[in-house]
Design a protein around this motif. Structure first.
Motif, PDB file in Angstrom:
ATOM      1  N   SER A 189       0.830  -1.212   0.000  1.00  0.00           N
ATOM      2  CA  SER A 189       0.000   0.000   0.000  1.00  0.00           C
ATOM      3  C   SER A 189       0.863   1.261   0.000  1.00  0.00           C
ATOM      4  CB  SER A 189      -0.925   0.008   1.225  1.00  0.00           C
ATOM      5  OG  SER A 189      -1.825  -1.075   1.175  1.00  0.00           O
ATOM      6  N   VAL A 190       1.931   1.235   0.781  1.00  0.00           N
ATOM      7  CA  VAL A 190       2.826   2.392   0.831  1.00  0.00           C
ATOM      8  C   VAL A 190       3.503   2.592  -0.524  1.00  0.00           C
ATOM      9  CG1 VAL A 190       4.945   3.327   1.845  1.00  0.00           C
ATOM     10  CG2 VAL A 190       3.227   2.273   3.304  1.00  0.00           C
ATOM     11  N   GLY A 191       3.912   1.491  -1.162  1.00  0.00           N
ATOM     12  CA  GLY A 191       4.531   1.575  -2.480  1.00  0.00           C
ATOM     13  C   GLY A 191       3.607   2.233  -3.489  1.00  0.00           C
ATOM     14  N   LEU A 192       2.326   1.876  -3.458  1.00  0.00           N
ATOM     15  CA  LEU A 192       1.352   2.477  -4.367  1.00  0.00           C
ATOM     16  C   LEU A 192       1.099   3.942  -4.009  1.00  0.00           C
ATOM     17  CD1 LEU A 192      -0.620   2.053  -6.708  1.00  0.00           C
ATOM     18  CD2 LEU A 192      -2.324   1.285  -5.043  1.00  0.00           C
ATOM     19  N   SER A 193       1.056   4.239  -2.717  1.00  0.00           N
ATOM     20  CA  SER A 193       0.831   5.622  -2.276  1.00  0.00           C
ATOM     21  C   SER A 193       1.961   6.535  -2.735  1.00  0.00           C
ATOM     22  CB  SER A 193       0.711   5.680  -0.751  1.00  0.00           C
ATOM     23  OG  SER A 193      -0.387   4.921  -0.296  1.00  0.00           O
ATOM     24  N   ARG A 194       3.181   6.027  -2.684  1.00  0.00           N
ATOM     25  CA  ARG A 194       4.335   6.846  -3.088  1.00  0.00           C
ATOM     26  C   ARG A 194       4.257   7.250  -4.541  1.00  0.00           C
ATOM     27  NH1 ARG A 194       9.664   4.910  -2.788  1.00  0.00           N
ATOM     28  NH2 ARG A 194      10.204   7.103  -2.884  1.00  0.00           N
ATOM     29  N   LYS A 195       3.698   6.372  -5.379  1.00  0.00           N
ATOM     30  CA  LYS A 195       3.592   6.695  -6.809  1.00  0.00           C
ATOM     31  C   LYS A 195       2.685   7.900  -7.033  1.00  0.00           C
ATOM     32  CE  LYS A 195       4.625   2.023  -8.423  1.00  0.00           C
ATOM     33  NZ  LYS A 195       5.982   2.380  -8.852  1.00  0.00           N
ATOM     34  N   ALA A 196       1.680   8.076  -6.177  1.00  0.00           N
ATOM     35  CA  ALA A 196       0.778   9.219  -6.308  1.00  0.00           C
ATOM     36  C   ALA A 196       1.528  10.529  -6.073  1.00  0.00           C
ATOM     37  CB  ALA A 196      -0.381   9.082  -5.326  1.00  0.00           C
ATOM     38  N   PHE A 197       2.573  10.506  -5.238  1.00  0.00           N
ATOM     39  CA  PHE A 197       3.352  11.714  -4.969  1.00  0.00           C
ATOM     40  C   PHE A 197       4.222  12.115  -6.165  1.00  0.00           C
ATOM     41  CE2 PHE A 197       2.315  10.675  -0.590  1.00  0.00           C
ATOM     42  CZ  PHE A 197       2.152  11.914  -0.013  1.00  0.00           C
ATOM     43  N   ARG A 198       4.304  11.258  -7.183  1.00  0.00           N
ATOM     44  CA  ARG A 198       5.144  11.549  -8.342  1.00  0.00           C
ATOM     45  C   ARG A 198       4.363  12.132  -9.505  1.00  0.00           C
ATOM     46  NH1 ARG A 198       8.075   5.674  -7.728  1.00  0.00           N
ATOM     47  NH2 ARG A 198       9.168   6.153  -5.786  1.00  0.00           N
ATOM     48  N   LEU A 199       3.073  12.367  -9.311  1.00  0.00           N
ATOM     49  CA  LEU A 199       2.266  12.941 -10.381  1.00  0.00           C
ATOM     50  C   LEU A 199       2.806  14.316 -10.771  1.00  0.00           C
ATOM     51  CD1 LEU A 199      -1.353  12.021  -9.223  1.00  0.00           C
ATOM     52  CD2 LEU A 199      -0.027  10.975 -11.056  1.00  0.00           C
ATOM     53  N   GLY A 200       3.136  14.476 -12.029  1.00  0.00           N
ATOM     54  CA  GLY A 200       3.634  15.751 -12.535  1.00  0.00           C
ATOM     55  C   GLY A 200       5.062  16.073 -12.158  1.00  0.00           C
ATOM     56  N   LYS A 201       5.737  15.161 -11.482  1.00  0.00           N
ATOM     57  CA  LYS A 201       7.081  15.468 -11.001  1.00  0.00           C
ATOM     58  C   LYS A 201       8.108  15.530 -12.133  1.00  0.00           C
ATOM     59  CE  LYS A 201       9.942  14.471  -6.967  1.00  0.00           C
ATOM     60  NZ  LYS A 201      10.232  13.545  -5.869  1.00  0.00           N
ATOM     61  N   PHE A 202       7.751  14.964 -13.293  1.00  0.00           N
ATOM     62  CA  PHE A 202       8.672  15.012 -14.424  1.00  0.00           C
ATOM     63  C   PHE A 202       8.902  16.450 -14.894  1.00  0.00           C
ATOM     64  CE2 PHE A 202       4.476  14.850 -16.306  1.00  0.00           C
ATOM     65  CZ  PHE A 202       4.560  15.696 -17.407  1.00  0.00           C
ATOM     66  N   VAL A 203       7.977  17.357 -14.543  1.00  0.00           N
ATOM     67  CA  VAL A 203       8.114  18.759 -14.959  1.00  0.00           C
ATOM     68  C   VAL A 203       9.369  19.380 -14.353  1.00  0.00           C
ATOM     69  CG1 VAL A 203       7.026  21.042 -14.909  1.00  0.00           C
ATOM     70  CG2 VAL A 203       5.629  18.995 -15.260  1.00  0.00           C
ATOM     71  N   GLN A 204       9.752  18.954 -13.140  1.00  0.00           N
ATOM     72  CA  GLN A 204      10.943  19.518 -12.500  1.00  0.00           C
ATOM     73  C   GLN A 204      12.193  19.201 -13.318  1.00  0.00           C
ATOM     74  OE1 GLN A 204      11.191  17.747  -8.593  1.00  0.00           O
ATOM     75  NE2 GLN A 204      12.494  16.079  -9.279  1.00  0.00           N
ATOM     76  N   ASP A 205      12.213  18.044 -13.969  1.00  0.00           N
ATOM     77  CA  ASP A 205      13.369  17.686 -14.793  1.00  0.00           C
ATOM     78  C   ASP A 205      13.402  18.503 -16.079  1.00  0.00           C
ATOM     79  OD1 ASP A 205      14.635  15.258 -13.384  1.00  0.00           O
ATOM     80  OD2 ASP A 205      12.513  14.773 -13.405  1.00  0.00           O
TER      81      ASP A 205
END
Length: 258
Positions: free
Chosen positions: A77-93
């Protein structure tokens, strides 16, 4: 990557004015600022996940115990939850790549590899989250995970190479400052400014070394994902330990920076 590379810091970016952080904040105020950042929460989740994975991989608890099943469910569950925190994070790169300054063609190439790999990883991770959460067909999940792992691994190769280059440059700057201090001592003149610069340079060197170790640990995990946990340096306990070490380093970096 787990900032994959948290927030990208391995390249020179255009200088932007930053407000000085108050030094007299108490612990709870600092904690509030830390938890307000999605990277802060994400790394705490990462610590809890890999600590759990270490317990499971070490076989400390019998598989038949109810608590073992609950830990497995918690880890998933934590592994799946962490993926939600990466939404749109590619923009920083994308932005980091746009704002970077290059000294050579080699640096351009390595920068594209580092940020491009990390950006692609974060982008693909969004679809993996959608597949695992049931919004899109799960049959694509395996291929997406393979693409994500390769992008992560390639990105770390570029990032580690850049950080090693940075460490060499910092060492050279350190030697020049040492020479200046020795000359000042021999002439009997003050060198307080050089000492301050040396302190900052050593702090920067330490953080860069920690960041390199973090990338190596995350790169090891990406390599294990590519090989589906098979082969050398892919044991569950080793990979989980690498994940926990990466999480602790990243947590420390985020704590210091907020």
């Amino acid at each position: 990557m787990d900032s994959k590379f948290s927030a990208p810091t391995h390249l020179k970016t255009s200088a932007t004015p930053t407000q000085s952080k108050p030094k007299d904040r108490d612990f709870l105020s600092h904690l509030e600022a830390y938890l307000a950042k999605r990277d802060g929460v994400d790394k705490l989740l990462k610590i809890s996940r890999y600590a759990t994975k270490i317990i499971l991989a070490s076989s400390v608890l019998p598989k038949t115990l109810l608590v073992t099943q609950r830990l497995k469910s918690f880890e998933s569950s934590v592994g799946l939850s962490r993926k939600a925190f990466r939404l749109g994070k590619f923009v920083q790169d994308i932005n980091a790549l746009r704002n970077s300054h290059f000294d050579s063609k080699q640096e351009i190439f390595l920068t594209i590899i580092a940020y491009g790999g990390e950006g692609l990883y974060y982008f693909v991770e969004q679809f993996i989250w959608l597949a695992k959460s049931g919004l899109i067909d799960g049959k694509h999940s395996r291929n997406l995970q393979k693409i994500s792992a390769w992008a992560e691994f390639i990105g770390y190769l570029g990032s580690i190479t850049l950080k090693v280059r940075d460490l060499r440059q910092i060492s050279q700057d350190e030697m020049c400052l040492n020479t200046s201090i020795e000359i000042a001592i021999s002439r009997g003149i003050g060198y307080q400014e050089e000492e301050t610069r040396m302190k900052k340079l050593r702090e920067k060197k330490l953080m860069k070394k920690l960041s390199t170790v973090q990338d190596l640990a995350d790169g090891l995990m990406a390599s294990a994902d590519i090989r589906n946990g098979k082969g050398s340096l892919s044991g569950p306990l080793l990979v989980s330990s690498a994940g926990l070490m990466s999480a602790i380093i990243s947590t420390h970096k985020n704590w210091v920076s907020c």
